[in-house]
Design a protein around this motif. Structure first.
Motif, PDB file in Angstrom:
ATOM      1  N   GLY A   1     -13.839 -17.485  12.130  1.00 42.91           N
ATOM      2  CA  GLY A   1     -14.246 -17.556  10.715  1.00 42.91           C
ATOM      3  C   GLY A   1     -13.349 -16.707  11.148  1.00 42.91           C
ATOM      4  N   ALA A   2     -12.682 -16.343   9.994  1.00 42.42           N
ATOM      5  CA  ALA A   2     -11.369 -15.935   9.197  1.00 42.42           C
ATOM      6  C   ALA A   2     -11.834 -14.723   7.901  1.00 42.42           C
ATOM      7  N   ILE A   3     -11.370 -13.724   7.420  1.00 40.72           N
ATOM      8  CA  ILE A   3     -12.136 -12.818   6.503  1.00 40.72           C
ATOM      9  C   ILE A   3     -10.472 -12.816   5.727  1.00 40.72           C
ATOM     10  N   GLY A   4     -10.442 -13.097   4.525  1.00 40.68           N
ATOM     11  CA  GLY A   4      -9.459 -13.124   4.140  1.00 40.68           C
ATOM     12  C   GLY A   4      -9.641 -13.764   2.528  1.00 40.68           C
ATOM     13  N   SER A   5      -8.277 -13.405   1.832  1.00 39.61           N
ATOM     14  CA  SER A   5      -8.168 -14.020   0.268  1.00 39.61           C
ATOM     15  C   SER A   5      -8.804 -14.911  -0.040  1.00 39.61           C
ATOM     16  N   GLU A   6      -9.343 -15.411  -1.470  1.00 40.48           N
ATOM     17  CA  GLU A   6     -10.102 -16.935  -1.723  1.00 40.48           C
ATOM     18  C   GLU A   6      -8.234 -17.162  -2.228  1.00 40.48           C
TER      19      GLU A   6
ATOM     20  N   THR B   1       1.648   0.224  -6.374  1.00 36.26           N
ATOM     21  CA  THR B   1       0.316  -0.237  -7.074  1.00 36.26           C
ATOM     22  C   THR B   1      -0.549  -0.183  -6.363  1.00 36.26           C
ATOM     23  N   VAL B   2      -1.749  -1.095  -7.222  1.00 39.94           N
ATOM     24  CA  VAL B   2      -2.963  -0.095  -6.513  1.00 39.94           C
ATOM     25  C   VAL B   2      -3.622  -2.277  -6.587  1.00 39.94           C
ATOM     26  N   LEU B   3      -4.440  -2.731  -5.820  1.00 42.31           N
ATOM     27  CA  LEU B   3      -5.357  -4.521  -5.460  1.00 42.31           C
ATOM     28  C   LEU B   3      -6.203  -3.841  -5.532  1.00 42.31           C
ATOM     29  N   ASP B   4      -6.913  -4.606  -6.037  1.00 43.42           N
ATOM     30  CA  ASP B   4      -8.473  -4.427  -5.977  1.00 43.42           C
ATOM     31  C   ASP B   4      -8.907  -5.935  -4.727  1.00 43.42           C
ATOM     32  N   ILE B   5      -9.694  -5.194  -3.420  1.00 41.06           N
ATOM     33  CA  ILE B   5      -9.418  -5.971  -2.567  1.00 41.06           C
ATOM     34  C   ILE B   5     -11.179  -6.728  -2.477  1.00 41.06           C
ATOM     35  N   HIS B   6     -11.020  -8.045  -2.172  1.00 39.26           N
ATOM     36  CA  HIS B   6     -12.483  -8.724  -1.983  1.00 39.26           C
ATOM     37  C   HIS B   6     -12.523  -9.523  -0.419  1.00 39.26           C
ATOM     38  N   HIS B   7     -12.999  -9.058  -0.402  1.00 46.10           N
ATOM     39  CA  HIS B   7     -12.869 -10.029   1.422  1.00 46.10           C
ATOM     40  C   HIS B   7     -13.763 -11.032   1.098  1.00 46.10           C
TER      41      HIS B   7
ATOM     42  N   PRO C   1       1.269  -2.148   2.387  1.00 50.28           N
ATOM     43  CA  PRO C   1       0.173  -2.062   2.295  1.00 50.28           C
ATOM     44  C   PRO C   1       0.500  -0.665   2.740  1.00 50.28           C
ATOM     45  N   ILE C   2      -0.465   1.037   2.269  1.00 40.53           N
ATOM     46  CA  ILE C   2       0.002   1.914   2.805  1.00 40.53           C
ATOM     47  C   ILE C   2      -1.165   2.944   3.461  1.00 40.53           C
TER      48      ILE C   2
ATOM     49  N   THR D   1      -1.993 -14.027   0.892  1.00 38.08           N
ATOM     50  CA  THR D   1      -2.588 -12.308   1.653  1.00 38.08           C
ATOM     51  C   THR D   1      -2.156 -11.424   0.492  1.00 38.08           C
ATOM     52  N   TYR D   2      -2.854 -10.891   0.547  1.00 40.87           N
ATOM     53  CA  TYR D   2      -3.370  -9.319   0.278  1.00 40.87           C
ATOM     54  C   TYR D   2      -1.944  -8.979  -0.331  1.00 40.87           C
ATOM     55  N   THR D   3      -1.115  -8.295   0.472  1.00 41.77           N
ATOM     56  CA  THR D   3       0.091  -8.218   0.468  1.00 41.77           C
ATOM     57  C   THR D   3       1.011  -9.471  -0.674  1.00 41.77           C
ATOM     58  N   GLU D   4       0.924 -10.292  -0.455  1.00 41.98           N
ATOM     59  CA  GLU D   4       1.904 -11.070  -1.551  1.00 41.98           C
ATOM     60  C   GLU D   4       1.220 -11.046  -2.343  1.00 41.98           C
ATOM     61  N   MET D   5      -0.018 -10.979  -3.051  1.00 45.39           N
ATOM     62  CA  MET D   5      -0.390 -10.662  -4.032  1.00 45.39           C
ATOM     63  C   MET D   5      -0.332  -9.942  -4.616  1.00 45.39           C
ATOM     64  N   ALA D   6       0.225  -8.478  -4.259  1.00 50.36           N
ATOM     65  CA  ALA D   6       0.469  -7.355  -4.803  1.00 50.36           C
ATOM     66  C   ALA D   6       1.905  -7.474  -4.957  1.00 50.36           C
ATOM     67  N   GLY D   7       2.754  -8.357  -4.329  1.00 52.52           N
ATOM     68  CA  GLY D   7       4.456  -8.853  -4.915  1.00 52.52           C
ATOM     69  C   GLY D   7       4.248  -9.458  -5.434  1.00 52.52           C
TER      70      GLY D   7
END
Length: 260
Positions: A135-140, A75-81, A48-49, A10-16
């Protein structure tokens, strides 16, 4: 020490993973934002906030009031779905976290698919692996983790899509940092014209830049609100002048901006 985050990929794990260099901690995974708050205790969590497209993550804001943690970093993360699944031609329904679905609204509408919200992008990809009509929306990272195809890349409606994540805990992150931010929450003492203006004026007089102001229902009575404000720096003296205008005020944290 542990850093609680959402599931693997998940994007949250990536930020972690981005902020682990500031903490002597190992990642531990939870299913939901609520579960992260439940587990943190004397450890840390990352949640995420705020998103640049969809705005505040309301659950995170509400839980910051319920739990006795402070914000100790951001921290801030670029999000690409990405559209993830088995076969694009057979998809009938798109599943993902509500924020991800909202950030890809135009793309989904263009294809005429139905949508279903689930607790995380990881759960969505898990469902897509079991059913070719999903179909799912998520990270690479999630596509690789579940050995699924990326059927379409970068499907977010706006390309400058960023999510702000906060680190919560009871202990400050140690180190020297260039930039700080402070977050507060308060309720106005009186509901009358100019009440909020008096709050904002105090920051203007001290030349303090506000980076976010948000209102949420107080949950006590219809039409009553609490306000969240973020401002640059860690000047707490300005808050002394606010007491005469508020019925309560809480500092959610005065913390470093990580990775700038």
């Amino acid at each position: 020490m542990k850093l609680y985050t959402l599931p693997k990929g998940t994007y949250t794990e990536m930020a972690g993973k981005k902020i682990l260099k500031y903490l002597d901690a190992k990642l531990c995974h939870c299913s939901t934002i609520y579960e992260i708050f439940e587990n943190v205790k004397d450890n840390y969590g990352i949640v995420p906030i705020e998103n640049s497209i969809e705005g505040a993550v309301n659950l995170t804001q509400d839980l910051l009031l319920e739990y006795n943690y402070k914000i100790v970093g951001e921290t801030v993360l670029d999000i690409h779905h990405n559209l993830i699944g088995l076969n694009k031609d057979k998809i009938k329904i798109i599943v993902s976290h509500p924020q991800a679905l909202a950030q890809c609204r135009k793309y989904i509408k263009k294809h005429g698919w139905k949508v279903k919200a689930v607790e995380s992008t990881a759960k969505a990809v898990e469902m897509a692996k079991e059913d070719e009509t999903v179909g799912a929306i998520g990270s690479e990272s999630l596509a690789k983790l579940y050995n699924l195809k990326i059927l379409d890349r970068n499907i977010e409606d706006y390309k400058n899509n960023k999510t702000r994540f906060i680190v919560i805990g009871k202990k400050d992150i140690k180190g020297k940092f260039n930039k700080y931010k402070t977050s507060i929450v308060f309720e106005l003492k009186e509901d009358k014209p100019g009440a909020l203006y008096h709050i904002l004026k105090e920051f203007a007089l001290k030349n303090i830049n506000l980076t976010r102001i948000e209102s949420r229902p107080s949950k006590r009575m219809l039409g009553t609100y609490i306000f969240y404000i973020d401002y640059e720096g860690k000047d707490l003296d300005v808050l002394k002048n606010l007491n005469k205008y508020v019925s309560f005020l809480r500092v959610l944290g005065s913390y470093p901006i990580l990775d700038v």
